[in-house]
Each structure stands twice: as structure tokens, then as C-alpha cells.
Design a protein around this motif. Sequence first.
Motif, PDB file in Angstrom:
ATOM      1  N   VAL A 147      32.706   1.850  27.457  1.00  0.00           N
ATOM      2  CA  VAL A 147      32.676   0.616  26.665  1.00  0.00           C
ATOM      3  C   VAL A 147      34.007   0.323  25.952  1.00  0.00           C
ATOM      4  CG1 VAL A 147      31.634  -0.452  24.609  1.00  0.00           C
ATOM      5  CG2 VAL A 147      30.185   0.447  26.433  1.00  0.00           C
ATOM      6  N   PRO A 148      34.708   1.316  25.399  1.00  0.00           N
ATOM      7  CA  PRO A 148      35.974   0.975  24.728  1.00  0.00           C
ATOM      8  C   PRO A 148      37.013   0.310  25.631  1.00  0.00           C
ATOM      9  CG  PRO A 148      35.231   3.134  24.012  1.00  0.00           C
ATOM     10  CD  PRO A 148      34.329   2.725  25.151  1.00  0.00           C
ATOM     11  N   TYR A 149      36.852   0.421  26.940  1.00  0.00           N
ATOM     12  CA  TYR A 149      37.803  -0.239  27.839  1.00  0.00           C
ATOM     13  C   TYR A 149      37.679  -1.753  27.818  1.00  0.00           C
ATOM     14  CZ  TYR A 149      39.226   4.230  29.829  1.00  0.00           C
ATOM     15  OH  TYR A 149      39.725   5.492  30.016  1.00  0.00           O
ATOM     16  N   ILE A 150      36.622  -2.277  27.232  1.00  0.00           N
ATOM     17  CA  ILE A 150      36.513  -3.731  27.060  1.00  0.00           C
ATOM     18  C   ILE A 150      37.709  -4.245  26.266  1.00  0.00           C
ATOM     19  CG2 ILE A 150      35.155  -5.552  25.943  1.00  0.00           C
ATOM     20  CD1 ILE A 150      32.636  -3.894  26.675  1.00  0.00           C
ATOM     21  N   SER A 151      38.263  -3.389  25.431  1.00  0.00           N
ATOM     22  CA  SER A 151      39.419  -3.783  24.615  1.00  0.00           C
ATOM     23  C   SER A 151      40.631  -4.163  25.461  1.00  0.00           C
ATOM     24  CB  SER A 151      39.797  -2.648  23.665  1.00  0.00           C
ATOM     25  OG  SER A 151      40.237  -1.511  24.394  1.00  0.00           O
ATOM     26  N   LEU A 152      40.659  -3.756  26.715  1.00  0.00           N
ATOM     27  CA  LEU A 152      41.781  -4.096  27.595  1.00  0.00           C
ATOM     28  C   LEU A 152      41.880  -5.600  27.842  1.00  0.00           C
ATOM     29  CD1 LEU A 152      41.514  -1.193  30.182  1.00  0.00           C
ATOM     30  CD2 LEU A 152      43.272  -1.514  28.438  1.00  0.00           C
ATOM     31  N   PHE A 153      40.778  -6.311  27.662  1.00  0.00           N
ATOM     32  CA  PHE A 153      40.811  -7.761  27.840  1.00  0.00           C
ATOM     33  C   PHE A 153      41.768  -8.430  26.862  1.00  0.00           C
ATOM     34  CE2 PHE A 153      36.603  -7.038  29.894  1.00  0.00           C
ATOM     35  CZ  PHE A 153      36.947  -7.539  31.142  1.00  0.00           C
ATOM     36  N   GLY A 154      42.084  -7.762  25.763  1.00  0.00           N
ATOM     37  CA  GLY A 154      43.056  -8.299  24.815  1.00  0.00           C
ATOM     38  C   GLY A 154      44.416  -8.534  25.438  1.00  0.00           C
ATOM     39  N   TYR A 155      44.726  -7.791  26.495  1.00  0.00           N
ATOM     40  CA  TYR A 155      46.018  -7.967  27.158  1.00  0.00           C
ATOM     41  C   TYR A 155      46.136  -9.318  27.856  1.00  0.00           C
ATOM     42  CZ  TYR A 155      47.786  -3.395  25.980  1.00  0.00           C
ATOM     43  OH  TYR A 155      48.258  -2.312  25.277  1.00  0.00           O
ATOM     44  N   PHE A 156      45.031 -10.007  28.091  1.00  0.00           N
ATOM     45  CA  PHE A 156      45.100 -11.361  28.648  1.00  0.00           C
ATOM     46  C   PHE A 156      45.740 -12.329  27.657  1.00  0.00           C
ATOM     47  CE2 PHE A 156      41.410 -10.038  31.436  1.00  0.00           C
ATOM     48  CZ  PHE A 156      42.154 -10.036  32.605  1.00  0.00           C
ATOM     49  N   ALA A 157      45.701 -11.969  26.369  1.00  0.00           N
ATOM     50  CA  ALA A 157      46.311 -12.803  25.333  1.00  0.00           C
ATOM     51  C   ALA A 157      47.736 -12.353  25.021  1.00  0.00           C
ATOM     52  CB  ALA A 157      45.452 -12.783  24.075  1.00  0.00           C
ATOM     53  N   GLY A 158      48.244 -11.392  25.755  1.00  0.00           N
ATOM     54  CA  GLY A 158      49.603 -10.903  25.543  1.00  0.00           C
ATOM     55  C   GLY A 158      49.635  -9.444  25.119  1.00  0.00           C
ATOM     56  N   ALA A 159      50.819  -8.869  25.199  1.00  0.00           N
ATOM     57  CA  ALA A 159      50.975  -7.440  24.915  1.00  0.00           C
ATOM     58  C   ALA A 159      50.673  -7.087  23.461  1.00  0.00           C
ATOM     59  CB  ALA A 159      52.387  -6.987  25.280  1.00  0.00           C
ATOM     60  N   LYS A 160      51.070  -7.956  22.536  1.00  0.00           N
ATOM     61  CA  LYS A 160      50.833  -7.657  21.119  1.00  0.00           C
ATOM     62  C   LYS A 160      49.340  -7.657  20.798  1.00  0.00           C
ATOM     63  CE  LYS A 160      52.152  -8.921  16.453  1.00  0.00           C
ATOM     64  NZ  LYS A 160      52.942  -9.795  15.594  1.00  0.00           N
ATOM     65  N   VAL A 161      48.635  -8.675  21.227  1.00  0.00           N
ATOM     66  CA  VAL A 161      47.186  -8.750  20.996  1.00  0.00           C
ATOM     67  C   VAL A 161      46.486  -7.619  21.741  1.00  0.00           C
ATOM     68  CG1 VAL A 161      45.097 -10.143  21.362  1.00  0.00           C
ATOM     69  CG2 VAL A 161      47.200 -11.225  20.563  1.00  0.00           C
ATOM     70  N   GLY A 162      46.943  -7.337  22.960  1.00  0.00           N
ATOM     71  CA  GLY A 162      46.367  -6.252  23.743  1.00  0.00           C
ATOM     72  C   GLY A 162      46.510  -4.916  23.050  1.00  0.00           C
ATOM     73  N   ALA A 163      47.687  -4.662  22.485  1.00  0.00           N
ATOM     74  CA  ALA A 163      47.917  -3.402  21.773  1.00  0.00           C
ATOM     75  C   ALA A 163      46.999  -3.289  20.563  1.00  0.00           C
ATOM     76  CB  ALA A 163      49.381  -3.287  21.358  1.00  0.00           C
ATOM     77  N   ILE A 164      46.855  -4.371  19.820  1.00  0.00           N
ATOM     78  CA  ILE A 164      45.970  -4.357  18.647  1.00  0.00           C
ATOM     79  C   ILE A 164      44.526  -4.109  19.080  1.00  0.00           C
ATOM     80  CG2 ILE A 164      44.980  -5.791  16.810  1.00  0.00           C
ATOM     81  CD1 ILE A 164      47.809  -7.127  16.631  1.00  0.00           C
ATOM     82  N   SER A 165      44.101  -4.808  20.101  1.00  0.00           N
ATOM     83  CA  SER A 165      42.738  -4.660  20.609  1.00  0.00           C
ATOM     84  C   SER A 165      42.486  -3.234  21.098  1.00  0.00           C
ATOM     85  CB  SER A 165      42.521  -5.667  21.745  1.00  0.00           C
ATOM     86  OG  SER A 165      41.304  -5.464  22.383  1.00  0.00           O
ATOM     87  N   TYR A 166      43.405  -2.732  21.920  1.00  0.00           N
ATOM     88  CA  TYR A 166      43.260  -1.378  22.468  1.00  0.00           C
ATOM     89  C   TYR A 166      43.268  -0.336  21.351  1.00  0.00           C
ATOM     90  CZ  TYR A 166      44.001   2.734  25.374  1.00  0.00           C
ATOM     91  OH  TYR A 166      43.859   3.965  25.972  1.00  0.00           O
ATOM     92  N   ASN A 167      44.211  -0.445  20.428  1.00  0.00           N
ATOM     93  CA  ASN A 167      44.334   0.535  19.355  1.00  0.00           C
ATOM     94  C   ASN A 167      43.129   0.528  18.428  1.00  0.00           C
ATOM     95  OD1 ASN A 167      46.775   1.297  20.417  1.00  0.00           O
ATOM     96  ND2 ASN A 167      47.995   0.163  18.926  1.00  0.00           N
ATOM     97  N   THR A 168      42.542  -0.643  18.217  1.00  0.00           N
ATOM     98  CA  THR A 168      41.335  -0.731  17.394  1.00  0.00           C
ATOM     99  C   THR A 168      40.190   0.047  18.042  1.00  0.00           C
ATOM    100  OG1 THR A 168      42.012  -2.879  16.518  1.00  0.00           O
ATOM    101  CG2 THR A 168      39.670  -2.320  16.357  1.00  0.00           C
ATOM    102  N   ALA A 169      40.068  -0.071  19.342  1.00  0.00           N
ATOM    103  CA  ALA A 169      38.982   0.608  20.061  1.00  0.00           C
ATOM    104  C   ALA A 169      39.301   2.066  20.378  1.00  0.00           C
ATOM    105  CB  ALA A 169      38.672  -0.135  21.357  1.00  0.00           C
ATOM    106  N   HIS A 170      40.555   2.467  20.255  1.00  0.00           N
ATOM    107  CA  HIS A 170      40.954   3.818  20.632  1.00  0.00           C
ATOM    108  C   HIS A 170      41.553   4.615  19.479  1.00  0.00           C
ATOM    109  CE1 HIS A 170      40.377   2.012  24.569  1.00  0.00           C
ATOM    110  NE2 HIS A 170      40.185   3.245  24.992  1.00  0.00           N
ATOM    111  N   SER A 171      41.225   4.218  18.272  1.00  0.00           N
ATOM    112  CA  SER A 171      41.613   4.971  17.083  1.00  0.00           C
ATOM    113  C   SER A 171      40.399   5.765  16.615  1.00  0.00           C
ATOM    114  CB  SER A 171      42.056   4.009  15.982  1.00  0.00           C
ATOM    115  OG  SER A 171      42.108   4.682  14.749  1.00  0.00           O
ATOM    116  N   TYR A 172      40.638   6.951  16.125  1.00  0.00           N
ATOM    117  CA  TYR A 172      39.530   7.773  15.626  1.00  0.00           C
ATOM    118  C   TYR A 172      38.915   7.201  14.348  1.00  0.00           C
ATOM    119  CZ  TYR A 172      40.633  11.502  18.947  1.00  0.00           C
ATOM    120  OH  TYR A 172      40.826  12.239  20.090  1.00  0.00           O
ATOM    121  N   LEU A 173      39.562   6.247  13.699  1.00  0.00           N
ATOM    122  CA  LEU A 173      39.037   5.696  12.444  1.00  0.00           C
ATOM    123  C   LEU A 173      37.625   5.125  12.612  1.00  0.00           C
ATOM    124  CD1 LEU A 173      42.214   3.917  11.029  1.00  0.00           C
ATOM    125  CD2 LEU A 173      41.155   6.032  10.234  1.00  0.00           C
TER     126      LEU A 173
END
Length: 130
Positions: free
Chosen positions: A44-70
Amino acid sequence: MSGETTGAVRVLLRLEGLCVLIAACLAYAKLSLDWSNFAIYFLVPYISLFGYFAGAKVGAISYNTAHSYLGAVASLVIGFTVPALQCAGLIWCAHIGFDRALGYGLKYPEGFGYTHLGRIGRFAAKHSEK
């Protein structure tokens, strides 16, 4: 990209990810949780990869939000009162640990291949040619 992790430190961080994966799976088994749920929700956390459709910056934020231990650890803590979140937190931690063990770290806004664990994919190949 300066500041990327290399050498023994990179190996250590990847081993830490493997330890988190193993610990989360052992805890999941100890709590006798349903492994079919684990299989269904592990990716399920791979859904965050869709953020990359909005660009690298948004993709990084999306991915990092879903892949941070916080978020995963917060889910585990809240799971002491809401058992479903405990299950979700363990699966989430296992997923993050799996990714880190494979070398997929948190992303920089320069692109998917730029991670805190070093460059990956075609970005690693370009880096090694320099």
C-alpha cells in the motif's frame, strides 16, 4: 548530490532496515495477526509513487511521507488502544524496512533516484561514470 550516504554507513543503514523488517514480522507473528492482511497491505505505501506525476518535488514529499517511520510508529503507539492500527503499523514498518534493506531510501526533490542511502537505478550508473 552532496551528502549522500556511502560505504559502511550505507551498509549499516540497509542492515537496520532488514532488522526492522524482521522485527515487525516477528511481532506480527507473535500477535497472531492475519497474514492475508499482511500480504494485501504490504504494498500500500507504494501508492505514494503517484505523487511523481505531479513532479519530483511533490513525488519526494509523497514518498517520504509514506516511507518515514514517523507515521508507522505513531500507528503502532495508537495501536495500543486501537488494535487495527497496531496491525497497520507493523505492516507499515515491515514495508519501510524492506525498502531500506533494498537500498530505497528517503527521496530528495532532484528525482526518484536520489535517496538518503545513495543514488539508485540509472542515477547510480551515471554517478559511477564520473
